[in-house]
Structure formats: C-alpha cells, structure tokens
Scaffold this motif. Structure first.
Motif, PDB file in Angstrom:
ATOM      1  N   LEU A 102       0.822  -1.158   0.097  1.00  0.00           N
ATOM      2  CA  LEU A 102      -0.114   0.026   0.084  1.00  0.00           C
ATOM      3  C   LEU A 102       0.935   1.186   0.068  1.00  0.00           C
ATOM      4  O   LEU A 102       0.642   2.115  -0.768  1.00  0.00           O
ATOM      5  N   MET A 103       1.752   1.312   0.880  1.00  0.00           N
ATOM      6  CA  MET A 103       2.746   2.456   0.903  1.00  0.00           C
ATOM      7  C   MET A 103       3.484   2.712  -0.520  1.00  0.00           C
ATOM      8  O   MET A 103       3.885   3.906  -0.590  1.00  0.00           O
ATOM      9  N   ARG A 104       3.635   1.700  -1.124  1.00  0.00           N
ATOM     10  CA  ARG A 104       4.648   1.681  -2.460  1.00  0.00           C
ATOM     11  C   ARG A 104       3.544   2.029  -3.582  1.00  0.00           C
ATOM     12  O   ARG A 104       4.257   2.311  -4.643  1.00  0.00           O
ATOM     13  N   THR A 105       2.365   1.939  -3.390  1.00  0.00           N
ATOM     14  CA  THR A 105       1.461   2.109  -4.417  1.00  0.00           C
ATOM     15  C   THR A 105       0.405   3.111  -4.557  1.00  0.00           C
ATOM     16  O   THR A 105       0.471   4.143  -5.068  1.00  0.00           O
ATOM     17  N   ASP A 106      -0.383   2.931  -3.369  1.00  0.00           N
ATOM     18  CA  ASP A 106      -1.721   3.898  -3.378  1.00  0.00           C
ATOM     19  C   ASP A 106      -1.474   5.030  -2.524  1.00  0.00           C
ATOM     20  O   ASP A 106      -2.203   5.863  -2.397  1.00  0.00           O
ATOM     21  N   TRP A 107      -0.190   4.944  -1.852  1.00  0.00           N
ATOM     22  CA  TRP A 107       0.108   6.146  -0.736  1.00  0.00           C
ATOM     23  C   TRP A 107       1.212   6.538  -1.243  1.00  0.00           C
ATOM     24  O   TRP A 107       2.216   6.027  -1.945  1.00  0.00           O
ATOM     25  N   GLY A 108       1.523   7.924  -0.922  1.00  0.00           N
ATOM     26  CA  GLY A 108       2.930   8.749  -1.157  1.00  0.00           C
ATOM     27  C   GLY A 108       3.382   9.259   0.125  1.00  0.00           C
ATOM     28  O   GLY A 108       2.477   9.784   0.896  1.00  0.00           O
ATOM     29  N   PHE A 109       4.706   9.458   0.330  1.00  0.00           N
ATOM     30  CA  PHE A 109       5.152  10.160   1.552  1.00  0.00           C
ATOM     31  C   PHE A 109       6.093  10.949   1.031  1.00  0.00           C
ATOM     32  O   PHE A 109       7.378  10.492   0.515  1.00  0.00           O
ATOM     33  N   VAL A 110       5.987  12.311   0.990  1.00  0.00           N
ATOM     34  CA  VAL A 110       7.176  13.113   0.726  1.00  0.00           C
ATOM     35  C   VAL A 110       7.784  13.792   2.146  1.00  0.00           C
ATOM     36  O   VAL A 110       7.228  14.303   2.928  1.00  0.00           O
ATOM     37  N   HIS A 111       9.014  13.521   2.119  1.00  0.00           N
ATOM     38  CA  HIS A 111       9.955  13.832   3.360  1.00  0.00           C
ATOM     39  C   HIS A 111      10.201  15.543   3.401  1.00  0.00           C
ATOM     40  O   HIS A 111      10.392  15.734   1.985  1.00  0.00           O
ATOM     41  N   LEU A 176      11.978  16.058  -7.607  1.00  0.00           N
ATOM     42  CA  LEU A 176      12.052  14.476  -7.879  1.00  0.00           C
ATOM     43  C   LEU A 176      11.398  13.627  -7.016  1.00  0.00           C
ATOM     44  O   LEU A 176      10.799  12.549  -7.297  1.00  0.00           O
ATOM     45  N   GLN A 177      11.613  13.888  -5.870  1.00  0.00           N
ATOM     46  CA  GLN A 177      10.716  13.065  -4.545  1.00  0.00           C
ATOM     47  C   GLN A 177       9.441  13.086  -4.856  1.00  0.00           C
ATOM     48  O   GLN A 177       8.649  11.960  -4.654  1.00  0.00           O
ATOM     49  N   ILE A 178       8.703  14.076  -5.286  1.00  0.00           N
ATOM     50  CA  ILE A 178       7.515  14.352  -5.540  1.00  0.00           C
ATOM     51  C   ILE A 178       6.965  13.615  -6.825  1.00  0.00           C
ATOM     52  O   ILE A 178       6.073  12.704  -6.744  1.00  0.00           O
ATOM     53  N   ALA A 179       7.965  13.633  -7.947  1.00  0.00           N
ATOM     54  CA  ALA A 179       7.617  12.616  -9.303  1.00  0.00           C
ATOM     55  C   ALA A 179       7.647  11.336  -8.509  1.00  0.00           C
ATOM     56  O   ALA A 179       6.723  10.568  -9.148  1.00  0.00           O
ATOM     57  N   ARG A 180       8.655  10.899  -8.024  1.00  0.00           N
ATOM     58  CA  ARG A 180       8.659   9.468  -7.588  1.00  0.00           C
ATOM     59  C   ARG A 180       7.443   8.843  -6.709  1.00  0.00           C
ATOM     60  O   ARG A 180       7.127   7.727  -6.849  1.00  0.00           O
ATOM     61  N   ASN A 181       6.941   9.800  -5.926  1.00  0.00           N
ATOM     62  CA  ASN A 181       5.650   9.460  -5.363  1.00  0.00           C
ATOM     63  C   ASN A 181       4.554   9.269  -6.101  1.00  0.00           C
ATOM     64  O   ASN A 181       3.524   8.660  -5.815  1.00  0.00           O
ATOM     65  N   LEU A 182       4.302  10.161  -6.930  1.00  0.00           N
ATOM     66  CA  LEU A 182       2.962  10.273  -8.031  1.00  0.00           C
ATOM     67  C   LEU A 182       2.999   9.417  -9.131  1.00  0.00           C
ATOM     68  O   LEU A 182       1.932   9.445  -9.795  1.00  0.00           O
ATOM     69  N   VAL A 183       4.159   8.859  -9.564  1.00  0.00           N
ATOM     70  CA  VAL A 183       3.978   8.198 -10.671  1.00  0.00           C
ATOM     71  C   VAL A 183       3.049   6.865 -10.848  1.00  0.00           C
ATOM     72  O   VAL A 183       2.655   6.401 -11.702  1.00  0.00           O
TER      73      VAL A 183
END
Length: 274
Positions: A102-111, A176-183
């Motif tokens: 779930l954390m790798r797919t349907d959720w994102g976390f921007v540090h 880049l972190q945002i792109a990684r999370n939203l892809v």
C-alpha cells in the motif's frame, strides 16, 4: 500484480465510494514513557481533500503524521483506509507485506529532507521507475518513458533522467521526490514540511507546482507544516495542535481568519498576514 490490474479492476468501485471518507482516524494516541506524542486525535479525510496539521515545534504534528501513515505504531486508536475495491481496512490489522505494498503504490510520502525519500546513488529515472516496478511494470521502455514524463511534469529537464539526485539542487531533489511518489497515481499523499529548508523563491515555485498537481490529480493530502502561509495556500481544512492535542479544527480560511482558540490566535498573530 500487473499495473493494469492494480488500477482498472477497482476504479469503478472507487468512484462509487467517493462520497465516503478515504481515511478515518479515530482516537490515535502515542505516548513515549510519560510523555505524550499525540493524544486522542480523530478526523476523516475525504477524496481530493487537503488537510493541514499545524503547530509549533514539539506540538505532536509529526508524531501524528507518522502514526496515520503507518511509519510509527500508535499506542492506541485506529486508522481505517478505504481501499480501491471500496472495502475499509484497518491499516494496523493488515499483514506487513500488504501494508508495505500500500505504501509503495496507493500512498505517497514526501519527506522534509528529500535525501530521506530518494535513493541518492541511482539515477533520477530509476528513482521514479522503482515505484512502477512495485506494481508489476517490467517493460524498460514504458518505465523510462513514464519517468521522463514525470520529470518534465515536475519541471526537471528530460536530459537529467540519467543523472543521480546528488547532482541536483535542493529544490530539484524535492521535485524529484514528488515525481517518485506520484508516478503510480496514488490516492493519498502524506507530506512532512515539504517546503522546509528551501529558499523563499524555491518554496514559492514548489508550492505552485504542488497546488497544480493536487488539483489536476484529485489527490487527498495530509500535510504537516509550521508555516501557516503554506497551510493557507495548500489546504482545505486545518488541524491546530499543541502539546500533542488538537486545539482547534475547521476550514482553513475560517481558522486563519477567525481563530477561536487563544493558542490559534497567538499563532496567527505571530505571522504576517497572507
């Protein structure tokens, strides 16, 4: 799981449950010995809604964020998430593998610090592509194409796709972190001080980018910030915390323009009006 299966099978059901909370937090409490991290926090988050959690340093906002995003196990309370099939699941009753998926797919976390959310020794394209691989995409061309598309979407030139994040500026790393999370087209994204540590001009550019992406993608977002200007620009609703407890909650404009709790009044009066 194939990428098409991850999305297509459940999109119709997800649309049908849009009038139900996406995330329901009930009585979340976390204590550290005799110290309260957060206490008895409850709220619902709706699809497409942005909720800001604000307060001074030590108010408990980051502890709360970590508890509701499964990064920190609460002492008591429940966090229920409405899955893509429409079923509500208590995230702390899930198997560990199910929660990690779930954390790798349907959720994102921007540090706050993008170094915590990126792999610094692989390319920008690989950072974005990892999330696609987590949902079953193995076609190199598709992965690279999606990575380039998302780099451009967060205003990073496509010719930087093979560069490592350590060659990027702080603002570029955060984008880049945002792109990684939203892809992977998540429905829920957690953000911990996403503009912290950036120059004012870089913050403004990042906020404009975030506002556009949240609107375009219909994301539900929980954002922690000490900056009330960030909360006003990004959020629909706000929770104000002090000493681990919710002091005030409501629509963002109402809380900032007509704060009712003395602590909120103090917070608002201590900043320049925006």
């Amino acid at each position: 799981m194939a990428m098409a299966d991850f999305y297509d099978d459940h999109d119709t059901v997800a649309a049908a449950t849009a009038d139900q909370p996406l995330l329901s937090v009930d009585g979340i409490t976390r204590v550290y010995g005799d110290r309260i991290g957060c206490a008895d926090v409850s709220f619902d988050l709706w699809p497409g809604e942005v909720l800001a959690i604000v307060g001074e340093s030590g108010s408990g906002k980051t502890t709360l964020l970590n508890c509701i995003s499964s990064r920190l196990t609460p002492t008591c309370g429940t966090v229920n998430y409405r899955m893509r099939d429409g079923a509500s699941a208590d995230i702390y009753k899930m198997a560990e593998a199910e929660r990690r998926f779930l954390m790798r797919t349907d959720w994102g976390f921007v540090h706050q610090n993008p170094i915590d959310g990126l792999r610094m020794t692989v390319s920008a394209g690989a950072n974005v592509g990892e999330r696609l691989m987590a949902i079953g995409d193995r076609h190199y061309g598709n992965i690279r194409g999606a990575a380039i598309e998302w780099l451009e979407r967060v205003e990073i030139n496509a010719d930087r796709v093979d560069d490592q994040p350590r060659a990027f500026s702080g603002g570029m790393r955060q984008r880049l972190q945002i792109a990684r999370n939203l892809v992977t087209n998540p429905r829920l994204v957690f953000m911990d001080e996403p503009t912290g540590g950036l120059d004012v001009s870089v913050q403004a550019r990042l906020l404009d980018l975030l506002r556009g992406l949240v609107s375009d993608l219909g994301l539900a977002v929980v954002v922690v910030t000490h900056d009330l200007a960030v909360a006003r620009l990004l959020s629909d609703r706000m929770i104000v915390m002090k000493d681990g407890r919710v002091i005030e909650a409501g629509l963002t404009d109402r809380v900032l323009d007509d704060p009712r709790a003395p602590y909120t009044q103090l917070l608002v009066s201590s900043i320049l009006q925006v």
